[in-house]
Design an enzyme around this catalytic site. Structure first.
Site, PDB file in Angstrom:
ATOM      1  N   HIS A 158       0.825  -1.211   0.000  1.00 26.45           N
ATOM      2  CA  HIS A 158       0.000   0.000   0.000  1.00 26.45           C
ATOM      3  C   HIS A 158       0.862   1.265   0.000  1.00 26.45           C
ATOM      4  O   HIS A 158       0.947   1.926  -1.022  1.00 26.45           O
ATOM      5  CB  HIS A 158      -0.998   0.023   1.157  1.00 26.45           C
ATOM      6  CG  HIS A 158      -1.944  -1.134   1.153  1.00 26.45           C
ATOM      7  ND1 HIS A 158      -2.717  -1.443   0.052  1.00 26.45           N
ATOM      8  CD2 HIS A 158      -2.237  -2.069   2.097  1.00 26.45           C
ATOM      9  CE1 HIS A 158      -3.439  -2.519   0.316  1.00 26.45           C
ATOM     10  NE2 HIS A 158      -3.169  -2.916   1.538  1.00 26.45           N
ATOM     11  N   ASP A 171      -5.266  -7.886  -3.619  1.00 32.07           N
ATOM     12  CA  ASP A 171      -5.583  -7.640  -2.218  1.00 32.07           C
ATOM     13  C   ASP A 171      -6.910  -8.266  -1.790  1.00 32.07           C
ATOM     14  O   ASP A 171      -7.019  -9.465  -1.622  1.00 32.07           O
ATOM     15  CB  ASP A 171      -5.550  -6.137  -1.945  1.00 32.07           C
ATOM     16  CG  ASP A 171      -5.528  -5.806  -0.458  1.00 32.07           C
ATOM     17  OD1 ASP A 171      -5.560  -6.740   0.363  1.00 32.07           O
ATOM     18  OD2 ASP A 171      -5.468  -4.617  -0.113  1.00 32.07           O
TER      19      ASP A 171
END
Length: 452
Positions: free
Chosen positions: A268, A319
């Site tokens: 991220h 993800d």
């Protein structure tokens, strides 16, 4: 030895025609452009190196869409997490395997040929360890074996509920380990992959809020030189909590206190200061960007333009698996930069460069490093992983070269994928996985029971 002939292929040196590739033991042994088609198995279309997916929680595929109802107050990552805790509280080992197989099948149909599974669901529903501490890790391996997905398995170390060693919440009981139990989990994961060709086990401290400096230091040697992945700076609250705990931002703290290098993937990293951006790039760590999930969760926007200007390396991951589509991840990454900076073609670095090809090749290079495997290139001694685009697709048929990738990433997306080959074996043909019906039916039955 298997000898394939592609009409066109993207090689490290660029586009080539009539490309013959010798494959043995799942690996590329020779590559020849302009080859004679005699004694070759012809694969029609445009061959790209298979794209690595550097971050996934496959079990979350089963909860896709369950958190899209507005709550009584401001919805955020933190309220989404409560939905996730309730969902995972119901999963059996068979459920974990069925959902993982379905997610991996969709990844292959969507243009990913290798996966780094950030696996943090370890214990039974009441939080008790299974007799085999790697029981659920073995289910991830079984799903990879069934689907043909290339695998880097990352057992997650999750010890605390917040910065400074906070006590875990009840919803985290299926994750929690101490360093000794985590060692057994990693050993079990290594035993589990023994039957998979070319699989890798790394380690994954979940985040700085889930480990202490002492426990982080205890588990790092377990990587044994393999990949190390960690969530970092995903949310502003995470940054604020880290500042309150340590006086530093999460990436600052990591770079000052951990041996960050090319083995690391920082997942991220959506909230960075300019100095953090430059320091990650200089460290050699890969930024693991998950643009669709980051948009879905309202995380923020990764600073891709400045990161590339500092010669940083990135890859993309699916993800939460709210949508599984390799081209769409790349497209969302570019579009997020356009929305933020109000420009176009921002992740192409020079005049005349194709944005689609720039995105694709950078994600190949970063993904290869993040997964710790010889993948991501149509070159000798690399895994024979290919995504073959349909040259007759209307959006590709009238163009050539880099325009093929631009059309794939920005227009046709996974509808342009005809065949996917992993380790020299065709697992997707005519856009469909060869075990689609059985995997789909098992997944549908699993969700029907869980969500009843």
């Amino acid at each position: 030895m298997r000898r394939l002939l592609f009409d066109y292929a993207l090689l490290p040196c660029g586009w080539a025609k009539d490309v013959a590739i010798d494959i043995d033991g799942g690996m590329i042994r020779s590559v020849q452009a302009g080859a004679d088609p005699v004694d070759c198995e012809h694969i029609a279309g445009i061959a790209l190196p298979g794209l690595p997916n550097l971050h996934s929680h496959t079990f979350q595929r089963g909860m896709a869409g369950l958190a899209e109802t507005r709550g009584p107050e401001g919805d955020s990552f933190w309220t989404w997490r409560q939905v996730m805790y309730r969902f995972l509280g119901q999963l059996t080992p068979d459920d974990v395997e069925a959902i993982a197989a379905y997610a991996m099948m969709e990844m292959l149909e969507g243009g990913f040929t290798a996966l780094a599974e950030f696996h943090y669901l370890h214990h039974d529903r009441d939080g008790r360890p299974y007799a085999n501490p790697a029981e659920l890790a073995t289910r991830i391996v079984a799903a990879a074996q069934e689907t043909g997905m290339g695998l880097t398995l990352l057992p997650v170390f999750y010890a605390n509920g917040g910065f400074g060693g906070m006590v875990p919440a009840d919803g985290q009981r299926r994750f929690i380990s101490d360093a000794a139990n985590y060692r057994r989990l990693v050993e079990g994961a290594r035993n589990a992959i023994a039957g998979l060709d070319d699989a890798v086990v790394g380690i994954a401290p979940h985040s700085l809020r889930a480990v202490t400096p002492q426990s982080l230091g205890e588990i790092l040697p377990l990587s044994e030189g393999g990949p190390i992945h960690i969530h970092v700076a995903e949310q502003i609250k995470e940054v604020e909590d880290c500042l309150a705990w340590s006086g530093q931002r999460p990436v600052e703290w990591l770079l000052d206190h951990a041996p960050i290098d090319q083995r690391w993937c920082l997942i991220h990293a959506t909230h960075l200061g300019p100095r953090e951006t430059r320091r990650i790039a200089a460290s050699g760590a890969v930024a693991g960007v998950c643009p669709i999930t980051e948009a879905n969760l309202g995380d923020g926007i990764f600073d891709g333009v400045d990161f590339l200007a500092a010669s940083g390396s990135f890859g993309v991951g699916s993800d939460s698996n709210i949508e599984i589509n390799a081209a769409a991840e790349l497209r969302q990454l570019e579009y997020s930069q356009r929305l933020k900076l109000r420009g176009r073609n921002l992740l192409a670095e020079r005049e005349g460069q194709s944005t689609g090809r720039s995105l694709y090749e950078k994600a190949l290079a970063g993904g290869q490093r993040a997964l710790g495997r010889r993948i991501g290139s149509i070159a000798v001694d690399h895994r024979a992983d290919f995504v073959v685009l349909d040259a007759s697709h209307p959006d590709l048929s009238a163009v050539s070269g880099d325009r093929w990738i631009d059309a794939y990433v920005f227009v046709a997306s996974k509808a342009a994928i005809d065949r996917v080959i992993v380790a020299g074996k065709s697992v997707v043909m005519n856009g469909r996985h060869h075990r689609r019906e059985a995997i789909r039916d098992r997944y549908a039955g699993t969700l029907a029971r869980i969500l009843a």
